[in-house]
Motif scaffolding. Sequence first.
Motif, PDB file in Angstrom:
ATOM      1  N   VAL A  40     -40.839  42.705  -3.212  1.00  0.00           N
ATOM      2  CA  VAL A  40     -39.504  42.646  -3.934  1.00  0.00           C
ATOM      3  C   VAL A  40     -38.373  41.672  -3.554  1.00  0.00           C
ATOM      4  O   VAL A  40     -37.842  41.329  -4.390  1.00  0.00           O
ATOM      5  N   PHE A  41     -38.408  41.349  -2.262  1.00  0.00           N
ATOM      6  CA  PHE A  41     -37.245  40.488  -1.657  1.00  0.00           C
ATOM      7  C   PHE A  41     -37.702  39.078  -2.629  1.00  0.00           C
ATOM      8  O   PHE A  41     -36.540  38.400  -2.945  1.00  0.00           O
ATOM      9  N   GLY A  42     -38.980  38.677  -2.636  1.00  0.00           N
ATOM     10  CA  GLY A  42     -39.435  37.472  -3.117  1.00  0.00           C
ATOM     11  C   GLY A  42     -38.932  37.251  -4.628  1.00  0.00           C
ATOM     12  O   GLY A  42     -38.677  36.251  -5.327  1.00  0.00           O
ATOM     13  N   LYS A  43     -39.121  38.243  -5.397  1.00  0.00           N
ATOM     14  CA  LYS A  43     -38.821  38.522  -6.790  1.00  0.00           C
ATOM     15  C   LYS A  43     -37.465  38.656  -6.975  1.00  0.00           C
ATOM     16  O   LYS A  43     -36.989  37.738  -8.141  1.00  0.00           O
ATOM     17  N   SER A  44     -36.515  39.169  -6.265  1.00  0.00           N
ATOM     18  CA  SER A  44     -35.378  39.019  -6.378  1.00  0.00           C
ATOM     19  C   SER A  44     -34.503  37.597  -6.192  1.00  0.00           C
ATOM     20  O   SER A  44     -33.367  37.200  -6.482  1.00  0.00           O
ATOM     21  N   ALA A  45     -35.209  36.895  -5.174  1.00  0.00           N
ATOM     22  CA  ALA A  45     -34.926  35.731  -4.596  1.00  0.00           C
ATOM     23  C   ALA A  45     -34.780  34.660  -5.875  1.00  0.00           C
ATOM     24  O   ALA A  45     -33.908  33.765  -6.040  1.00  0.00           O
ATOM     25  N   HIS A  46     -35.772  34.992  -6.890  1.00  0.00           N
ATOM     26  CA  HIS A  46     -36.015  33.880  -7.738  1.00  0.00           C
ATOM     27  C   HIS A  46     -35.414  34.462  -9.256  1.00  0.00           C
ATOM     28  O   HIS A  46     -35.510  33.798 -10.051  1.00  0.00           O
ATOM     29  N   ARG A  47     -34.481  35.368  -9.099  1.00  0.00           N
ATOM     30  CA  ARG A  47     -33.755  35.830 -10.299  1.00  0.00           C
ATOM     31  C   ARG A  47     -32.817  34.894 -10.870  1.00  0.00           C
ATOM     32  O   ARG A  47     -32.628  34.774 -11.809  1.00  0.00           O
ATOM     33  N   SER A  48     -32.114  34.159  -9.820  1.00  0.00           N
ATOM     34  CA  SER A  48     -31.052  33.282 -10.410  1.00  0.00           C
ATOM     35  C   SER A  48     -31.530  32.218 -11.071  1.00  0.00           C
ATOM     36  O   SER A  48     -30.953  31.579 -11.738  1.00  0.00           O
ATOM     37  N   LYS A  49     -32.917  31.541 -10.683  1.00  0.00           N
ATOM     38  CA  LYS A  49     -33.271  30.557 -11.173  1.00  0.00           C
ATOM     39  C   LYS A  49     -33.977  30.780 -12.566  1.00  0.00           C
ATOM     40  O   LYS A  49     -33.691  30.137 -13.647  1.00  0.00           O
ATOM     41  N   ASN A  50     -34.373  32.110 -12.617  1.00  0.00           N
ATOM     42  CA  ASN A  50     -35.180  32.560 -13.965  1.00  0.00           C
ATOM     43  C   ASN A  50     -34.015  32.719 -15.022  1.00  0.00           C
ATOM     44  O   ASN A  50     -34.223  32.588 -16.131  1.00  0.00           O
ATOM     45  N   GLU A  51     -32.904  33.317 -14.365  1.00  0.00           N
ATOM     46  CA  GLU A  51     -31.498  33.385 -15.358  1.00  0.00           C
ATOM     47  C   GLU A  51     -31.073  32.263 -15.794  1.00  0.00           C
ATOM     48  O   GLU A  51     -30.691  32.266 -17.022  1.00  0.00           O
ATOM     49  N   LEU A  52     -31.222  31.290 -14.837  1.00  0.00           N
ATOM     50  CA  LEU A  52     -30.393  29.861 -15.588  1.00  0.00           C
ATOM     51  C   LEU A  52     -31.472  29.288 -16.283  1.00  0.00           C
ATOM     52  O   LEU A  52     -30.932  28.827 -17.279  1.00  0.00           O
ATOM     53  N   LEU A  53     -32.846  29.238 -16.089  1.00  0.00           N
ATOM     54  CA  LEU A  53     -33.909  28.764 -16.922  1.00  0.00           C
ATOM     55  C   LEU A  53     -33.658  29.431 -18.405  1.00  0.00           C
ATOM     56  O   LEU A  53     -34.008  28.965 -19.389  1.00  0.00           O
ATOM     57  N   ASP A  54     -33.574  30.865 -18.469  1.00  0.00           N
ATOM     58  CA  ASP A  54     -33.395  31.629 -19.703  1.00  0.00           C
ATOM     59  C   ASP A  54     -32.319  31.199 -20.355  1.00  0.00           C
ATOM     60  O   ASP A  54     -32.199  30.937 -21.448  1.00  0.00           O
ATOM     61  N   LYS A  55     -30.939  30.898 -19.682  1.00  0.00           N
ATOM     62  CA  LYS A  55     -29.748  30.411 -20.395  1.00  0.00           C
ATOM     63  C   LYS A  55     -30.144  29.061 -21.025  1.00  0.00           C
ATOM     64  O   LYS A  55     -29.449  28.739 -22.061  1.00  0.00           O
ATOM     65  N   VAL A  56     -30.778  28.440 -20.197  1.00  0.00           N
ATOM     66  CA  VAL A  56     -30.936  26.676 -20.640  1.00  0.00           C
ATOM     67  C   VAL A  56     -31.912  26.855 -21.889  1.00  0.00           C
ATOM     68  O   VAL A  56     -31.648  26.111 -22.833  1.00  0.00           O
ATOM     69  N   ALA A  57     -32.921  27.652 -21.875  1.00  0.00           N
ATOM     70  CA  ALA A  57     -33.766  27.737 -23.041  1.00  0.00           C
ATOM     71  C   ALA A  57     -33.265  28.431 -24.146  1.00  0.00           C
ATOM     72  O   ALA A  57     -33.402  28.096 -25.287  1.00  0.00           O
ATOM     73  N   ILE A  58     -32.270  29.223 -24.097  1.00  0.00           N
ATOM     74  CA  ILE A  58     -31.467  29.730 -25.131  1.00  0.00           C
ATOM     75  C   ILE A  58     -30.293  29.011 -25.841  1.00  0.00           C
ATOM     76  O   ILE A  58     -30.537  28.690 -26.905  1.00  0.00           O
ATOM     77  N   ALA A  59     -29.843  28.047 -24.837  1.00  0.00           N
ATOM     78  CA  ALA A  59     -29.038  27.059 -25.254  1.00  0.00           C
ATOM     79  C   ALA A  59     -29.663  26.046 -26.031  1.00  0.00           C
ATOM     80  O   ALA A  59     -29.354  25.546 -27.007  1.00  0.00           O
ATOM     81  N   GLY A  60     -30.978  25.639 -25.779  1.00  0.00           N
ATOM     82  CA  GLY A  60     -31.522  24.456 -26.257  1.00  0.00           C
ATOM     83  C   GLY A  60     -32.165  25.123 -27.594  1.00  0.00           C
ATOM     84  O   GLY A  60     -32.142  24.373 -28.832  1.00  0.00           O
ATOM     85  N   GLY A  61     -32.323  26.510 -27.678  1.00  0.00           N
ATOM     86  CA  GLY A  61     -32.988  26.915 -28.927  1.00  0.00           C
ATOM     87  C   GLY A  61     -31.611  26.917 -29.989  1.00  0.00           C
ATOM     88  O   GLY A  61     -32.041  26.723 -31.328  1.00  0.00           O
ATOM     89  N   VAL A  62     -30.542  27.553 -29.673  1.00  0.00           N
ATOM     90  CA  VAL A  62     -29.451  27.285 -30.560  1.00  0.00           C
ATOM     91  C   VAL A  62     -29.076  26.045 -30.922  1.00  0.00           C
ATOM     92  O   VAL A  62     -28.689  25.666 -31.982  1.00  0.00           O
ATOM     93  N   LEU A  63     -29.107  24.956 -29.976  1.00  0.00           N
ATOM     94  CA  LEU A  63     -28.780  23.688 -30.404  1.00  0.00           C
ATOM     95  C   LEU A  63     -29.935  23.219 -31.481  1.00  0.00           C
ATOM     96  O   LEU A  63     -29.435  22.610 -32.332  1.00  0.00           O
TER      97      LEU A  63
END
Length: 75
Positions: A40-63
């Motif tokens: 559980v702790f390992g999954k929460s540690a990577h949450r910020s990286k995945n959230e950032l990559l989600d936002k980058v992918a969404i921004a790239g899609g909008v662009l």
Amino acid sequence: MVSFLSIILVIASIVIIVAVTMQDPKTEGLGALSGTQTNVFGKSAHRSKNELLDKVAIAGGVLLFLASIIMIAIK
């Protein structure tokens, strides 16, 4: 102008591909068959990286979407 938009389309496509491939899998996959438990702790540690990559992918899609619409309107 068309060549500039073409370059933007290529860059946005590459950004989306890289962002999606760098994300951690959202499911366990075959790890669930062998009975391994996830940390559980390992999954929460990577949450910020995945959230950032989600936002980058969404921004790239909008662009990508906006640049392709503008390119169609110009032609």
